[in-house]
Design an enzyme around this catalytic site. Structure first.
Site, PDB file in Angstrom:
ATOM      1  N   LYS A 124      49.653  21.426  -2.249  1.00 52.96           N
ATOM      2  CA  LYS A 124      48.987  22.792  -1.110  1.00 52.96           C
ATOM      3  C   LYS A 124      50.220  23.473  -0.221  1.00 52.96           C
ATOM      4  CE  LYS A 124      44.692  22.723   0.324  1.00 52.96           C
ATOM      5  NZ  LYS A 124      43.378  23.560   0.720  1.00 52.96           N
ATOM      6  N   SER A 128      49.656  20.344   3.169  1.00 54.19           N
ATOM      7  CA  SER A 128      48.575  19.415   3.423  1.00 54.19           C
ATOM      8  C   SER A 128      49.280  17.737   3.622  1.00 54.19           C
ATOM      9  CB  SER A 128      47.186  19.401   2.438  1.00 54.19           C
ATOM     10  OG  SER A 128      46.923  18.054   2.174  1.00 54.19           O
ATOM     11  N   THR A 135      36.818  48.618  -3.347  1.00 53.28           N
ATOM     12  CA  THR A 135      36.268  49.315  -1.995  1.00 53.28           C
ATOM     13  C   THR A 135      35.016  47.588  -1.690  1.00 53.28           C
ATOM     14  OG1 THR A 135      34.411  49.953  -3.642  1.00 53.28           O
ATOM     15  CG2 THR A 135      36.179  51.741  -1.704  1.00 53.28           C
ATOM     16  N   HIS A 136      34.449  47.834  -0.591  1.00 51.40           N
ATOM     17  CA  HIS A 136      33.568  46.222  -1.167  1.00 51.40           C
ATOM     18  C   HIS A 136      34.247  45.603  -1.727  1.00 51.40           C
ATOM     19  CE1 HIS A 136      30.625  49.239  -0.275  1.00 51.40           C
ATOM     20  NE2 HIS A 136      30.597  49.780  -1.653  1.00 51.40           N
ATOM     21  N   GLU A 140      45.999  32.145   9.314  1.00 50.27           N
ATOM     22  CA  GLU A 140      44.699  32.653  10.064  1.00 50.27           C
ATOM     23  C   GLU A 140      44.584  31.938  10.970  1.00 50.27           C
ATOM     24  OE1 GLU A 140      43.298  29.475   6.215  1.00 50.27           O
ATOM     25  OE2 GLU A 140      44.413  28.116   7.351  1.00 50.27           O
ATOM     26  N   ASN A 158      49.627  25.918   2.486  1.00 47.03           N
ATOM     27  CA  ASN A 158      48.125  27.130   3.344  1.00 47.03           C
ATOM     28  C   ASN A 158      48.815  28.265   4.268  1.00 47.03           C
ATOM     29  OD1 ASN A 158      46.476  25.024   2.187  1.00 47.03           O
ATOM     30  ND2 ASN A 158      46.938  23.265   3.831  1.00 47.03           N
TER      31      ASN A 158
END
Ligand code: ARG
Length: 470
Positions: free
Chosen positions: A283, A277, A155-156, A290, A285
């Site tokens: 990388k 990348s 939570t949070h 996204e 990704n």
């Protein structure tokens, strides 16, 4: 420039005006629906004695030819026509001559476009539903696999209590299940046929609107003729359902992105669903997640766009309503693409059980259970909360977890602690003893999975009985 309405005009439309007004660029997508609507309309006209059977047959044959030629690529839907309705009618007249000129009897483009859009959205509701069902199947398989994969619940975005991955995934199962229910609700409400409403006030021809509706697989004809041609509620409802689907996908994507970070390492994305990348060789990704998160804004935009387009429109039809198509088509393509890609990504990602479990073990996710232990031994919860708060502080100072504190030190903090506290705060107990309905304990999770399996077996995909739209 091929227009249906030249008679009253003495001048050609200005070229820019023509282009500004035309919708063929995007409503060509509706060719199947437009032809299906026309087929039903002429069948009804003939049944009512408004067209002869020969005229009907000539028109039906012509329409079938147009459909076939467009599908095969032989006939291109080109920009020389103003809209898909003009395209079909002009082509029909070219093919069958005089009878073709009778197709538009007792009809307006206003009820025509209304039926086209309803048929289109109805089919897309089914398509969206089918994709969501696929996603749910994938989620269910993952839940079954991860019924005892322990992880921290947050939570949070702070570690809260230990859960299982099955419980976490099950939350998304519920979201997408509600999304399907929303689509089914929309379908029930929108599956009525506006044909026969005419421009806005019906017609003096003795149309049988129920018959047309029946031919097109609708539950019946719409009621009020003015509402029939000016209602786009179902478009907005569908966009709002898609906005919620995207919101759910976006939240899930955000979690995948976080879980895939070097800091978390809960999940490893399949190479087929990640990208590299151009400069940083190390990388990998999470671009798909996204993009799904990013494209959510686009679908929200479509919803806002339609709400705004409709808000000032007096009854009945107004050309503003032509703006429904591009945004809706884009939102549908976007949402459907996102559901498919997300499903593929989810099905292929690998969870790091060891990392998740280790993460669940630290961060005092069992602090509530330590307090509950005291409560079970007669300490009021509020006192127990404060005692364990002090215990946590004690642990933080020493860099250890609750179960690493020796019993005599525990007793120094609170004499109620006994040897069995270690068992009570173990990760396994924390998860497996949570047996409230809907909780992570294995017995409960097995019930949840069984109910989900039954739901998937029972809930049919919208329109699976197969309405005739072609
Ligand atoms: N292209 C129009 C639309 O998409 C079709 C209806 C046109 N009706 C009219 N009266 N101009 O809304």
């Amino acid at each position: 420039m091929a227009q249906l309405w030249g008679g009253r005009f003495t001048k050609e439309t200005d070229k820019l005006v023509y282009r500004f007004n035309a919708s063929i660029d995007f409503d060509r997508r509706l060719y199947r629906e437009d032809i299906a609507g026309s087929r039903a309309h002429v069948q009804m006209l003939a049944k009512q004695g408004i067209l002869t059977e020969e005229e009907r047959d000539a028109i039906l044959q012509g329409l079938a030819g147009i459909l076939e030629d467009v599908e095969s690529g032989k006939l291109a839907v080109t920009e020389e026509y103003e809209d898909i309705h003009s395209f079909v009618e002009a082509n029909l007249i070219e093919r069958v001559g005089e009878p073709g000129k009778k197709l538009h009897t007792g009809r307006s483009r206003n009820d025509q476009v209304a039926v086209d859009m309803r048929l289109y959205i109805r089919r897309e509701l089914g398509e969206t539903d089918r994709l969501l069902k696929g996603l749910l199947k994938t989620l269910l398989a993952m839940m079954e696999e991860h019924i005892d994969t322990y992880m921290p619940g947050f939570t949070h975005l702070q570690k809260a209590q230990p859960v299982t991955l099955a419980l976490h995934l099950g939350a998304y199962f519920e979201m997408f299940k509600r999304d399907r229910q929303r689509l089914a609700d929309i379908y029930e409400r929108m599956n009525y046929c506006p044909l026969g409403a005419g421009a806005l006030a019906g017609t003096t021809y003795p149309l049988d609107r129920e018959y047309t509706a029946q031919l097109l697989g609708f539950a019946g004809a719409t009621a009020n003729s003015m509402d029939s041609v000016s209602d786009r509620d179902y478009v907005i409802e569908y966009l709002s359902a898609l906005a919620l689907v995207m919101m759910h996908l976006s939240r899930f994507s955000e979690e995948v992105i976080i879980w895939n970070t070097n800091e978390y390492q809960f999940v490893e994305l399949d190479d087929a669903y990640s990208t590299g990348s151009s400069i940083m060789p190390q990388k990998k990704n999470p671009d798909i997640a996204e993009l799904v998160r990013g494209k959510t804004g686009r679908v929200y935009g479509a919803l806002m766009s339609m709400l705004t387009t409709m808000k000032g429109l007096p009854l009945a039809y107004n050309k503003d309503m032509q703006e429904d198509k591009e945004v809706v088509f884009d939102a549908i393509d976007t949402a459907k693409g996102c559901i498919s890609l997300f499903t593929g990504m989810a099905a292929t990602m690998k969870f790091r059980k060891d990392v998740m479990e280790r993460s669940a073990r630290n961060g005092f996710t069992n602090a509530t259970d330590a307090a509950d232990y005291l409560v079970n031994h007669g300490v009021p919860f509020r006192d127990a909360h404060s005692i364990v708060g002090r215990l946590v502080l004690y642990c933080i100072d020493r860099g250890i977890s609750i179960e690493e504190v020796p019993l005599e030190e525990l007793k120094a903090i609170c004499p109620v602690f006994e040897e069995d506290v270690y068992e009570a705060v173990s990760l396994k107990t924390c998860v497996e003893k949570r047996l409230t309905a809907g909780g992570p304990g294995r017995a409960m999770m097995e019930q949840e999975i069984a109910a989900s399996r039954e739901y998937l077996a029972k809930a049919p995909v919208i329109g699976e009985k197969g309405e005739e739209t072609r």
